[in-house]
Design a protein around this motif. Structure first.
Motif, short mmCIF file in Angstrom:
data_model
loop_
_atom_site.label_atom_id
_atom_site.label_comp_id
_atom_site.label_asym_id
_atom_site.label_seq_id
_atom_site.Cartn_x
_atom_site.Cartn_y
_atom_site.Cartn_z
N PRO A 144 54.27 9.40 46.86
CA PRO A 144 55.63 9.30 47.42
C PRO A 144 56.71 9.72 46.44
O PRO A 144 57.74 10.26 46.85
N ALA A 145 56.49 9.52 45.13
CA ALA A 145 57.48 9.95 44.14
C ALA A 145 57.60 11.47 44.15
O ALA A 145 58.71 12.03 44.16
N ALA A 146 56.47 12.17 44.13
CA ALA A 146 56.49 13.63 44.15
C ALA A 146 57.07 14.14 45.46
O ALA A 146 57.83 15.12 45.48
N THR A 147 56.73 13.49 46.57
CA THR A 147 57.24 13.90 47.88
C THR A 147 58.76 13.76 47.94
O THR A 147 59.46 14.65 48.43
N LEU A 148 59.28 12.65 47.45
CA LEU A 148 60.73 12.42 47.49
C LEU A 148 61.48 13.39 46.59
O LEU A 148 62.59 13.81 46.91
N ALA A 149 60.87 13.76 45.47
CA ALA A 149 61.49 14.78 44.62
C ALA A 149 61.60 16.10 45.37
O ALA A 149 62.63 16.79 45.30
N ARG A 150 60.55 16.46 46.10
CA ARG A 150 60.59 17.68 46.91
C ARG A 150 61.62 17.57 48.02
O ARG A 150 62.34 18.53 48.31
N LEU A 151 61.69 16.41 48.65
CA LEU A 151 62.63 16.24 49.76
C LEU A 151 64.08 16.31 49.29
O LEU A 151 64.95 16.78 50.03
N TYR A 152 64.34 15.82 48.08
CA TYR A 152 65.69 15.96 47.53
C TYR A 152 66.05 17.44 47.41
O TYR A 152 67.12 17.88 47.85
N ASP A 153 65.14 18.21 46.81
CA ASP A 153 65.40 19.64 46.64
C ASP A 153 65.50 20.35 47.99
O ASP A 153 66.37 21.20 48.18
N LYS A 195 63.14 14.56 60.60
CA LYS A 195 61.79 14.84 61.07
C LYS A 195 60.97 15.52 59.98
O LYS A 195 59.77 15.23 59.80
N ARG A 196 61.61 16.39 59.21
CA ARG A 196 60.91 17.04 58.09
C ARG A 196 60.51 15.99 57.06
O ARG A 196 59.41 16.03 56.50
N TRP A 197 61.39 15.03 56.79
CA TRP A 197 61.07 13.98 55.82
C TRP A 197 59.84 13.19 56.28
O TRP A 197 58.94 12.91 55.49
N GLU A 198 59.83 12.81 57.56
CA GLU A 198 58.71 12.03 58.09
C GLU A 198 57.41 12.80 57.96
O GLU A 198 56.37 12.24 57.59
N ASP A 199 57.46 14.09 58.28
CA ASP A 199 56.24 14.91 58.19
C ASP A 199 55.74 14.99 56.76
O ASP A 199 54.53 14.92 56.50
N GLU A 200 56.65 15.16 55.81
CA GLU A 200 56.26 15.25 54.40
C GLU A 200 55.65 13.94 53.92
O GLU A 200 54.67 13.93 53.16
N LEU A 201 56.23 12.81 54.34
CA LEU A 201 55.71 11.51 53.91
C LEU A 201 54.38 11.17 54.57
O LEU A 201 53.71 10.22 54.14
N ALA A 202 54.01 11.91 55.59
CA ALA A 202 52.71 11.69 56.24
C ALA A 202 51.57 12.37 55.49
O ALA A 202 50.40 12.12 55.79
N THR A 203 51.90 13.21 54.51
CA THR A 203 50.86 13.87 53.73
C THR A 203 50.27 12.91 52.71
O THR A 203 50.79 11.81 52.51
N GLY A 204 49.24 13.33 52.02
CA GLY A 204 48.57 12.45 51.06
C GLY A 204 49.15 12.48 49.67
O GLY A 204 48.57 11.89 48.76
N ALA A 205 50.29 13.14 49.48
CA ALA A 205 50.86 13.26 48.13
C ALA A 205 51.49 11.95 47.69
O ALA A 205 51.80 11.07 48.49
#
Length: 430
Positions: A195-204, A183-193
């Motif tokens: 996707p490469a930067a978002t996935l790097a954050r989600l990995y961390d 659910k956190r991943w989905e919320d992060e991917l819904a932002t305007g950032a």
């Protein structure tokens, strides 16, 4: 008149609700038989294989070599104009098997395409609609929701989500627990950032979440999940710095996945029949495709790209994941999570973030290749959509993880466990 055939007992349909994206449409038309002309294994059951081998016309059409492929449970393919296509595809791009015996005679996988099904955590059967299909991608035809029941009957089954996933530290997460992280991943991917930067954050973030769980415990408790979610969200996440040139592991990924879509690599498959048209020189060209991708130099002829192109030109095409076109990629990644297929096999939780990242890099690189082949410095929406088709084909839908070669499995593990290599992969297209 269609021939009546004995079919295996139908799988009992679930009584659960059937779900598909709202307002989605599908109709098998206006397409150059794309699903019949791809470098992939079209599999069917042992019962279907026996039925086909008992039919004289099928054996005659497939030939002796094709019959051996059918016995393995795969449709035989032949080379035609630099592509593989099903031996049962006629020159009018219609299925000879279907024309002769009817729709119910062809393999269930062909009947149901582009539909697959996964039963989610709420026992809803979610339609997996392949972006390889132009009708799905461009949303034309008849409403999908009216076709779901029939397509599920044709498919014969629905996959299930894994009941548990593991952390890299060996802690088992029950389905409701790992879905809290998702659910956190989905919320992060819904932002305007990007996707490469978002996935790097989600990995961390996901790695921090896993480290916050009690180490040495066999299974996580709901209380430990709650605490770990709070601790993971408190840390400062490092930004992703774009790379000027592809990282080593990015080049390996491109050579393995995109190189295999280049001619003649794409026709050198085990289910191909007919006299080989390549010479020893052409066999070397196949290996040369991978070398070209590793070096980023040379001319390649890639599937879904109208003209051969020089790989050097890709550097001149602007990156787009942080621009408007990146929105399409973000939406697609959220769709992948929502359709739950990525969780249909036991695996590590962080591996799902990795697969989304591999798909993102492949989509971006392919879209830039397509623009480069056309002499453009900016990608189009069609380039990105075609990149999503390729990601579906080689990573997230049609390519089973169980069938991946040793190189890909080792690459995945290295990226999964080496943070800087993972980030360098994403930074290649950031």
């Amino acid at each position: 008149m269609a021939m009546k055939t004995k079919r295996s007992p139908a799988t009992k349909l679930p009584t659960a609700k059937l779900s598909s994206p709202p307002d989605q449409k599908f109709e098998c038309r206006d397409c150059p038989a794309r699903c019949c002309r791809l470098p992939w294994n079209i599999r069917f059951s042992g019962d279907e294989a026996r039925r086909y081998l008992e039919e004289p016309w099928v054996r005659e059409r497939a030939g002796e070599e094709g019959a051996l492929v059918i016995a393995r449970g795969v449709l035989p393919m032949r080379e035609q104009d630099g592509r593989l296509q099903c031996v049962f595809l006629d020159d009018d791009l219609l299925c000879s098997m279907q024309k002769r015996f009817g729709h119910e005679y062809i393999p269930k996988s062909c009947q149901a395409f582009p539909f697959g099904f996964v039963r989610d955590e709420k026992e809803v059967v979610v339609a997996q609609l392949s972006q390889l299909c132009p009708s799905i991608r461009e949303n034309y035809g008849k409403p999908v929701d009216l076709q779901l029941k029939a397509k599920l009957e044709q498919r014969g089954d629905a996959e299930r989500m894994s009941k548990a996933l593991a952390t890299l530290g060996g802690v088992i997460l029950a389905q409701p627990q790992y879905l809290r992280a998702v659910k956190r991943w989905e919320d992060e991917l819904a932002t305007g950032a990007s996707p490469a930067a978002t996935l790097a954050r989600l990995y961390d973030w996901t790695a921090a979440f896993e480290r916050a769980l009690p180490q040495g415990a066999e299974r996580a408790t709901d209380a430990s999940i709650e605490a770990a979610l709070g601790q993971a969200g408190a840390g400062e996440l490092a930004p992703l710095v774009p790379r000027r040139r592809p990282s080593f592991y990015a080049r390996v990924l491109f050579a393995h996945l995109l190189g295999n879509l280049c001619y003649p690599s794409r026709v050198r498959e085990a289910h191909r029949v007919g006299k080989a048209s390549w010479t020893q020189l052409q066999a070397l060209r196949s290996a040369g495709n991978k070398v070209a991708w590793m070096l980023g130099r040379g001319t390649v002829d890639m599937l879904f790209v109208p003209e051969p192109f020089k790989l050097q030109r890709v550097r001149t095409v602007d990156r787009f994941l942080g621009a408007d076109e990146g929105t399409i990629v973000r939406d697609y990644l959220r769709l992948v999570l929502q359709r739950r297929h990525i969780f249909s096999a036991p695996r590590h939780l962080l591996a799902a973030v990795l697969d989304l990242s591999l798909a993102t890099v492949v989509i971006s690189r392919f879209a830039r290749c397509r623009a480069a082949a056309d002499g453009r410095v900016k990608v189009s929406l069609e380039d990105v959509r075609e990149g999503i088709s390729v990601a579906e084909l080689v990573l997230l839908s049609h390519a089973a993880l169980s069938e991946q070669g040793k190189l890909m499995k080792n690459l995945r593990w290295l990226l999964l466990t080496k943070r800087e290599s993972f980030r360098a992969l994403l930074a290649t297209e950031a």
